[in-house]
Design an enzyme around this catalytic site. Sequence first.
Site, mmCIF file in Angstrom:
data_model
loop_
_atom_site.group_PDB
_atom_site.id
_atom_site.type_symbol
_atom_site.label_atom_id
_atom_site.label_comp_id
_atom_site.label_asym_id
_atom_site.label_seq_id
_atom_site.Cartn_x
_atom_site.Cartn_y
_atom_site.Cartn_z
ATOM 1 N N PRO A 9 0.813 -1.205 0.000
ATOM 2 C CG PRO A 9 -0.461 -1.383 1.908
ATOM 3 C CD PRO A 9 0.780 -1.870 1.285
ATOM 4 C CD GLU A 10 3.148 3.238 -4.186
ATOM 5 O OE1 GLU A 10 3.391 4.426 -4.421
ATOM 6 O OE2 GLU A 10 3.326 2.324 -5.007
ATOM 7 C CG HIS B 248 0.307 -15.320 6.594
ATOM 8 N ND1 HIS B 248 1.417 -15.723 7.294
ATOM 9 C CD2 HIS B 248 0.382 -15.937 5.395
ATOM 10 C CE1 HIS B 248 2.142 -16.533 6.542
ATOM 11 N NE2 HIS B 248 1.540 -16.688 5.390
ATOM 12 N NE ARG C 31 7.394 -9.665 0.971
ATOM 13 C CZ ARG C 31 8.010 -8.913 0.046
ATOM 14 N NH1 ARG C 31 7.289 -8.311 -0.878
ATOM 15 N NH2 ARG C 31 9.294 -8.777 0.050
ATOM 16 N NE ARG D 219 19.871 15.403 0.977
ATOM 17 C CZ ARG D 219 19.246 14.323 1.431
ATOM 18 N NH1 ARG D 219 19.278 13.208 0.732
ATOM 19 N NH2 ARG D 219 18.619 14.350 2.574
#
Length: 275
Positions: free
Chosen positions: A2-3, A91, A109, A155
């Site tokens: 998920p973003e 899970h 995960r 940067r």
Amino acid sequence: MPELPEVEIVRRGVARAFEGLALTGVSVRQPQLRWPVPANLALLAGNGVLREARRRSKYLLLGFDAGTIIIHLGMSGTLRRLDRPVEPGLHDHVDLHFGSRTLRLNDPRRFGAVLWSGQSIDATIREHPRLAGLGVEPFSDAFDAGWMRNRMRGRRGSIKQMLLSGQVVVGVGNIYACESLFRAGIRPTVAAGSVSLARLERLVREIRAVLSEAIEAGGSSLKNFVSSEGTGGCFQTLTQVYDREGLPCRACATPVRRIVQQQRATYFCPNCQRR
DNA sequence: AGAATAACCTGCGTGC
DNA sequence: TGCACGCAGGTTATTC
């Protein structure tokens, strides 16, 4: 996984179904996530009412009178709403029980996290070690080209790396970094400090646009992302470059290229993104 | 300080 | 079919 768009969709589902309900119990079956899940979450939360579900970066914050439950979905986490008892499966690490309704965290995960902060949501955002020091929210007024330029001045790391770092702006993960750079016409490999203000202005616009569109589309469901209602998103069918190696660019038909940066796949159009 | 690298995990698709 | 391998939406810890 998920973003920002996916976490925001989960947040909305949780807010709609759980705000105003009292936390009546917590089941921790497998506490080994990124950090051990506090086994006494229910006691800590004081069996209080969930006042608010908020998002900061990719964290979901559940505010109770006694403090805040912090949830991160990592790469593979899902939160599902259950309205009746359902036998837990593989899970299914944590259940938050609100009477007969349950919020269940599944995370194969185990890169996700469930943490407790004894502070309000606002104080947690300001002071919790995981949250303090994050970059600005992409939809906040603080996020503009001037801010980006200041944060990236000098940067030499790539612009894509800076987007993923969360030090400048939060919520942009691998899919939306690739997509927003494509839409802004910026090569993902260029040094962050070398991008002109004009191009940063375009990038800011495109980050907001792509995140908004992804939320509209219900997020991206590559493997296992679903909302708390169990529905998947369709943004992955709308991507311009992500996961499209060798396929024609939707704008100019040049084959999309895939490279690796910081151990993550990057997709871009070598024609549309020249520098 | 900033940059690069490894590490944390499981599951799935691919190719032999 | 079975197995080895590479890859996956994120973040942290450790180096130099």
